[in-house]
Design an enzyme around this catalytic site. Structure first.
Site, short mmCIF file in Angstrom:
data_model
loop_
_atom_site.label_atom_id
_atom_site.label_comp_id
_atom_site.label_asym_id
_atom_site.label_seq_id
_atom_site.Cartn_x
_atom_site.Cartn_y
_atom_site.Cartn_z
N ALA A 11 -4.10 -5.36 5.41
CA ALA A 11 -5.17 -4.37 5.48
C ALA A 11 -5.03 -3.37 6.61
O ALA A 11 -5.69 -2.33 6.61
CB ALA A 11 -6.52 -5.09 5.61
N ASP A 179 2.90 0.11 -10.28
CA ASP A 179 3.91 1.16 -10.15
C ASP A 179 3.13 2.47 -10.09
O ASP A 179 2.58 2.91 -11.09
CB ASP A 179 4.87 1.15 -11.34
CG ASP A 179 6.01 2.16 -11.20
OD1 ASP A 179 5.76 3.26 -10.66
OD2 ASP A 179 7.14 1.86 -11.61
N HIS A 180 3.04 3.05 -8.89
CA HIS A 180 2.12 4.18 -8.73
C HIS A 180 2.50 5.39 -9.58
O HIS A 180 1.65 6.26 -9.83
CB HIS A 180 1.97 4.57 -7.25
CG HIS A 180 3.17 5.22 -6.65
ND1 HIS A 180 4.21 4.51 -6.10
CD2 HIS A 180 3.49 6.52 -6.50
CE1 HIS A 180 5.11 5.34 -5.63
NE2 HIS A 180 4.71 6.56 -5.86
N ASP A 237 15.10 1.29 -5.26
CA ASP A 237 13.88 1.94 -4.80
C ASP A 237 13.24 2.79 -5.89
O ASP A 237 12.01 2.87 -5.98
CB ASP A 237 14.18 2.82 -3.58
CG ASP A 237 12.92 3.41 -2.96
OD1 ASP A 237 11.94 2.67 -2.79
OD2 ASP A 237 12.93 4.61 -2.64
N HIS A 242 10.43 3.06 -11.11
CA HIS A 242 9.79 4.34 -11.43
C HIS A 242 10.51 5.10 -12.55
O HIS A 242 9.87 5.57 -13.50
CB HIS A 242 9.73 5.24 -10.20
CG HIS A 242 9.04 4.62 -9.03
ND1 HIS A 242 7.89 3.88 -9.15
CD2 HIS A 242 9.33 4.65 -7.70
CE1 HIS A 242 7.51 3.47 -7.95
NE2 HIS A 242 8.36 3.93 -7.06
#
Length: 475
Positions: A11, A179-180, A237, A242
């Site tokens: 956090a 996975d943004h 990466d 992605h």
């Protein structure tokens, strides 16, 4: 929405400050959080509850897309936040977390619906999920979910091992692998763009599409991530997660929005159909200060990087999808650091005009801009009003003027609702690693050359040759 507790491990980390807390606050402002909720931050730093709330407020001022004149709302939001400092490797500390959680849930009359978010280093995934299970934190009267950040494993073997550990504490329906890129507005819009526009539906087939190009380029270098990047490179990466997700989201074919299991099974079907030659269809590169007068460091000069490192900072590859819709249509992907322009986009190139003037006619292009400015462009051909010559023109639509939610807002909202549509299923992860594993092995065996490229360039020339040998060029 069901009342719930949101337990955030890591956090006090950078991701929590930049993305997670601002996203939660934005959802709060949009009334997209349950009426009754709590957030429990878990970290190593010794902070009081009030000190931690101050840290969160500061992150909201720095990174939230909301204005600075809503201080009362920020104060109202952080009143729902508690904090506990523990050593994550010590099993007994999880009982302290359980005690705090039960105290907060009882005080706020919140049902035992819990989301565990692991915003921590990958090596801690194992110990955290094991201790969540052993301590009884995941024994709830309601539902439970866990959100995992990438990287999900380092290779096929480690990914499988991690998944086995996770499934001791959670079943597949409860695991949300984030996975943004799947949270980006135009990526989520791809399905609607095709299925809701008959003009695109009619040409969305292999006899009309020449090739598809997916680019995700960055202008920044490795920065302070050398310890991670030296183990990962661009292949782990960006490509394994992605880039392959962008391929699937581009290729998935749905006549209309269907239930989540069908959508995910279609993506898994596509992953099974992807083929790539690990030795002939892959270009790897590394940014290097080839111009000695340049002030920009090469990768091997970055802090924390091995001076003899052969880690890839650029990958380009050609792949094919062996399905009736896409058979014969090459997909080209490229991604890299220290390139000339920051952009993520998908370019669909349509086959040339068959009107006897093919050499003069530029191809029609559908360009989906994902970052930094999301929108859609369509390249057509028109006659110049003065010369009469054919010239390409673009019809553009941009969402940059709109206040579009960020990726983490979409994804956290979905996780809270229990919708895994834009999270990766284990089968997708495993299939992606199966596809990438042979490439990793060729890298280890030095079977693919490492091409050096100048920072600020378009990447190594070999990436251009990858397309030119098939009669194409990068757009």
């Amino acid at each position: 929405m069901d009342p719930m507790s949101f337990i955030l491990f890591g956090a006090t980390g950078d991701l929590a400050k930049r993305k997670i807390f601002p996203a939660l606050f934005n959802l709060y402002m949009a009334q997209n959080l349950p009426e009754d909720f709590s957030v429990i931050g878990v970290g190593r730093e010794s902070l009081s509850k009030e000190d931690f709330q101050a840290v969160v407020i500061q992150s909201l001022y720095e990174y939230s897309r909301h204005s600075n004149d809503d201080q009362s709302k920020k104060l109202e939001f952080v009143q729902q936040i508690s904090y506990i400092s523990i050593d994550l490797t010590e099993k007994s500390n999880y009982l302290k977390l359980l005690t705090l959680m039960q105290k907060v849930e009882n005080a706020k009359s919140i049902e035992e619906n819990r989301i565990f978010y692991l915003s921590v280093a990958p090596e801690l995934f194992d110990v955290i999920t094991t201790n969540i299970n052993d301590s009884g934190l995941n024994n709830t009267s309601g539902w439970k979910r866990v959100i995992i950040e990438k990287p999900f494993g380092h290779d096929l073997k480690s990914a499988r091992q991690l998944n086995r550990i996770l499934q001791h504490a959670f079943n597949e329906k409860e695991i949300f692998r984030i996975d943004h890129y799947l949270g980006k507005s135009m990526v989520q819009n791809l399905e609607t763009l095709i299925s809701s526009n008959p003009v695109l539906q009619s040409i969305w087939r292999k006899d009309m599409i020449s090739n598809v190009q997916i680019t995700a380029n960055e202008t920044v270098g490795v920065e302070l991530r050398a310890s991670y990047y030296e183990k990962a490179g661009a292949i782990r990466d960006m490509v394994q997660n992605h880039m392959l997700q962008l391929v699937m989201m581009t290729a998935v074919q749905m006549s209309e929005r269907v239930e989540v299991n069908k959508f995910r099974s279609e993506k898994i079907h596509l992953m099974k159909a992807i083929q790539m030659n690990s030795t002939t269809d892959v270009v790897r590169g590394q940014y290097s200060r080839l111009d000695t007068d340049s002030a920009i460091k090469g990768y091997r000069e970055e802090v924390g990087v091995d001076p003899s490192s052969t880690v890839d900072t650029f990958i380009a590859t050609r792949l094919s999808i062996q399905t009736p819709l896409w058979d014969g249509v090459p997909f080209f992907i490229r991604t890299g650091k220290r390139l000339h322009k920051k952009e993520t986009k998908i370019v669909v190139e349509f086959k040339g005009a068959m009107n006897g003037r093919a050499k003069e006619v530029e191809p029609n292009l559908l360009i989906i801009h994902i970052t930094p400015n999301d929108g859609v462009s369509l390249q057509l051909n028109s006659k110049h009003p003065v010369t009469g010559e054919l010239e390409p023109i673009q019809i553009d639509f941009s969402q940059s003027s709109r206040e579009v939610p960020e990726a983490y807002e979409y994804l956290l909202a979905d996780a809270i609702k229990g919708d895994p549509s834009y999270f990766t299923h284990w089968d997708e992860v495993e299939l992606a690693w199966k596809l990438i594993q042979p490439i990793l092995e060729t890298f280890d065996q030095h079977m693919i050359p490492l091409h050096l490229y100048e920072p600020g360039s378009c990447g190594p020339e070999a990436a251009d040759q990858l397309l030119s040998q098939h009669g194409y060029n990068w757009w």
